[in-house]
Design an enzyme around this catalytic site. Sequence first.
Site, PDB file in Angstrom:
ATOM      1  N   LYS A  47      68.755  26.054   5.603  1.00 15.18           N
ATOM      2  CA  LYS A  47      68.475  27.478   5.321  1.00 15.18           C
ATOM      3  C   LYS A  47      67.610  28.049   6.442  1.00 15.18           C
ATOM      4  CE  LYS A  47      66.011  30.551   2.077  1.00 15.18           C
ATOM      5  NZ  LYS A  47      65.335  30.687   0.780  1.00 15.18           N
ATOM      6  N   ASP A  62      61.516  35.986   4.881  1.00 11.24           N
ATOM      7  CA  ASP A  62      62.043  36.378   3.578  1.00 11.24           C
ATOM      8  C   ASP A  62      61.047  37.322   2.904  1.00 11.24           C
ATOM      9  OD1 ASP A  62      63.208  36.669   1.126  1.00 11.24           O
ATOM     10  OD2 ASP A  62      62.814  34.610   0.435  1.00 11.24           O
ATOM     11  N   LYS A  92      58.895  40.979  -2.237  1.00 14.43           N
ATOM     12  CA  LYS A  92      57.885  40.025  -2.722  1.00 14.43           C
ATOM     13  C   LYS A  92      56.512  40.691  -2.744  1.00 14.43           C
ATOM     14  CE  LYS A  92      59.926  35.700  -1.053  1.00 14.43           C
ATOM     15  NZ  LYS A  92      60.119  35.015  -2.330  1.00 14.43           N
ATOM     16  N   ASP A 103      60.471  30.215   5.757  1.00 17.31           N
ATOM     17  CA  ASP A 103      61.729  30.110   5.027  1.00 17.31           C
ATOM     18  C   ASP A 103      62.898  29.627   5.894  1.00 17.31           C
ATOM     19  OD1 ASP A 103      62.661  30.217   2.452  1.00 17.31           O
ATOM     20  OD2 ASP A 103      63.317  32.317   2.551  1.00 17.31           O
ATOM     21  N   ASP A 113      66.026  38.768  -3.728  1.00 19.45           N
ATOM     22  CA  ASP A 113      65.129  37.689  -3.286  1.00 19.45           C
ATOM     23  C   ASP A 113      65.744  36.305  -3.505  1.00 19.45           C
ATOM     24  OD1 ASP A 113      62.900  36.602  -2.180  1.00 19.45           O
ATOM     25  OD2 ASP A 113      61.609  36.869  -3.938  1.00 19.45           O
ATOM     26  N   GLU A 173      68.158  34.981  -2.045  1.00 16.89           N
ATOM     27  CA  GLU A 173      69.058  35.171  -0.899  1.00 16.89           C
ATOM     28  C   GLU A 173      69.497  33.858  -0.259  1.00 16.89           C
ATOM     29  OE1 GLU A 173      65.860  35.073  -0.615  1.00 16.89           O
ATOM     30  OE2 GLU A 173      65.718  33.698   1.082  1.00 16.89           O
ATOM     31  N   ARG A 210      70.487  31.017  -1.478  1.00 11.72           N
ATOM     32  CA  ARG A 210      71.716  30.451  -2.059  1.00 11.72           C
ATOM     33  C   ARG A 210      72.944  31.200  -1.545  1.00 11.72           C
ATOM     34  NH1 ARG A 210      69.241  31.694  -7.836  1.00 11.72           N
ATOM     35  NH2 ARG A 210      67.451  31.121  -6.564  1.00 11.72           N
TER      36      ARG A 210
HETATM   37  N1  BES Z   1      62.220  31.583  -0.092  1.00  7.08           N
HETATM   38  C1  BES Z   1      62.047  31.732  -1.479  1.00  7.08           C
HETATM   39  C2  BES Z   1      61.562  30.469  -2.186  1.00  7.08           C
HETATM   40  C3  BES Z   1      60.190  29.954  -1.810  1.00  7.08           C
HETATM   41  C4  BES Z   1      59.086  30.268  -2.585  1.00  7.08           C
HETATM   42  C5  BES Z   1      60.019  29.072  -0.770  1.00  7.08           C
HETATM   43  C6  BES Z   1      57.842  29.748  -2.270  1.00  7.08           C
HETATM   44  C7  BES Z   1      58.778  28.554  -0.454  1.00  7.08           C
HETATM   45  C8  BES Z   1      57.695  28.885  -1.204  1.00  7.08           C
HETATM   46  C9  BES Z   1      63.369  32.129  -2.129  1.00  7.08           C
HETATM   47  O1  BES Z   1      64.244  32.855  -1.346  1.00  7.08           O
HETATM   48  C10 BES Z   1      63.057  32.981  -3.316  1.00  7.08           C
HETATM   49  O2  BES Z   1      62.475  34.008  -3.122  1.00  7.08           O
HETATM   50  N2  BES Z   1      63.421  32.515  -4.503  1.00  7.08           N
HETATM   51  C11 BES Z   1      63.146  33.248  -5.696  1.00  7.08           C
HETATM   52  C12 BES Z   1      64.343  33.165  -6.594  1.00  7.08           C
HETATM   53  C13 BES Z   1      64.320  34.103  -7.765  1.00  7.08           C
HETATM   54  C14 BES Z   1      64.351  35.543  -7.292  1.00  7.08           C
HETATM   55  C15 BES Z   1      65.495  33.821  -8.645  1.00  7.08           C
HETATM   56  C16 BES Z   1      61.913  32.598  -6.343  1.00  7.08           C
HETATM   57  O3  BES Z   1      61.750  31.393  -6.260  1.00  7.08           O
HETATM   58  O4  BES Z   1      61.113  33.335  -6.904  1.00  7.08           O
HETATM   59 ZN    ZN Z   2      64.034  32.571   0.730  1.00  4.38          ZN
HETATM   60 ZN    ZN Z   3      63.854  34.981  -1.455  1.00  2.00          ZN
END
Ligand code: BES
Ligand code: ZN
Ligand code: ZN
Length: 493
Positions: free
Chosen positions: A259, A264, A271, A282, A341, A343, A345
Amino acid sequence: MKIILKDTTYSSEELLIFPVSKQYLDGLKGTDSITKKLCQLRDLGDFRAKNEAVCHFLTGEAKGVKRVIALGLGEEKSIDKESVRRAYSVVVNTILNLKVKSISTTIPKCDLTIEDLSCSLVEGIELSNYFFQKYISEKERLKQPITSLTIYIGKSLKTTGLKRLISDTQTICKYTKFARDLVNENSDDKYSLKFFNKIKSTCTENKLKVTKLDENALKKLKMNLVLAVNAGSAFPPAFLEIVYTGNKNSSKKVALIGKGLTFDAGGLNLKPTKAIEDMKLDMAGAAAVASAVNCAAELKLKQNIVGIIPLVENMIGPKAFKPGDIITSHSKKTVEIRNTDAEGRLVLADAISYTINKYKPELIIDLATLTGACLVALGEYYAGAMTNNQEKLDLLIESSKETGENIWQLPLYNDIGKRLKSDIADLQNSSPNKFGGTIFAGMFLKEFVNDTQWIHLDIAGPAFFEGKHYYMGKGGTGFGVRLLANFLRNIKL
Ligand code: BES
Ligand code: ZN
Ligand code: ZN
């Protein structure tokens, strides 16, 4: 760091590390001024060789040795590779403020082989001997790395095999640090094209072919999920492919997919503060993949590997993709965007189906800082592992135990998979149900994998640390490089 192996006894050292187990210390009889001092410290009760205990003393320059650090390793039978790495990292962290650039160590007595002991202590020292200081301007704050290590390996040992193992270990550490550098870099200094430039010369040195698909090529290939995620960015997307052919006699290959979100922000589902600050991390999966393929090439592993690195940025702006959008993926499955967010996947889904079409790999391993939920589930020191092939994951778990890069399996199961269904498209990228977020993301990816053997590693936790942890500093850890190097070295496809 230069490493010298010696079969003599120690002499004329800036700093000698003297590792001892409890059993060894209990039975120790002082034969020279250093071991005599150790016995005194033991008898006084000041030093008992407790695991990770360090005891710094001066020798009055016995044998020309200026300082000694006695290093406790605990119970002899509990010494393993990770405890050795950790113990040596404690030493490096304690001597950072001394002006010592050259260190030496004896080899402790225990059940580990000399090979495992030497490589683990080298790893512990090398990985602790890393400082990201690019943006520090005050000279007096700069940490001075250790430049040389002498290992007293004992008498009459054949050193040729050992030398090779140690230099391979150093190569693996070098690429772990390469990945850390990429992660620690400013987001704007590593966006798609800059990331490509940063890895190009290393790929060339290792005679690796690296190609880049640009925005037009991605449009032609209908990688619409990749394009959608990048739509709000001022930078163009890029999709890198690194090919390493280490076994010309076989057509079987492993695909590593990382990834690569160079930032992000969450997109329109922006966020908040406390979730956005570290999001330059990220692309840690991308950094691990680029480093692992180069590492495999430098180690000349007999394996065919493709590294797949989609590089995009998830931003807000008038062109950003929107919640409610329905996007047709490269695989033709349609995806309703419920949350911009979620994204990673999306990007991985297109990368996975493209990789399967083009390369027909025997096995795919993807590495992704995919879900915050994985941190909640496992804490920051374990990556979540999910698979459709237990046998391959079991092998990766073996590598995890060898390297101390921890992974823990999570189940992929259909009660959560049912939440993937969208009312108006084939899939949705996020569900209103807030539980099992890591597994939901894994089930989403599985939709694009079909029959290919596949392991998904959610590295959101171990890719980046908030503070020092043994041989990992604050920031990027380079997680995955050592794990993959070990796995690729051992696996027969
Ligand atoms: N890049 C983030 C996940 C992340 C969070 C990585 C903290 C490292 C530390 C990912 O893209 C994300 O934002 N995931 C969301 C998914 C949700 C919106 C379903 C999350 O984990 O909140
Ligand atoms: Zn991310
Ligand atoms: Zn994200």
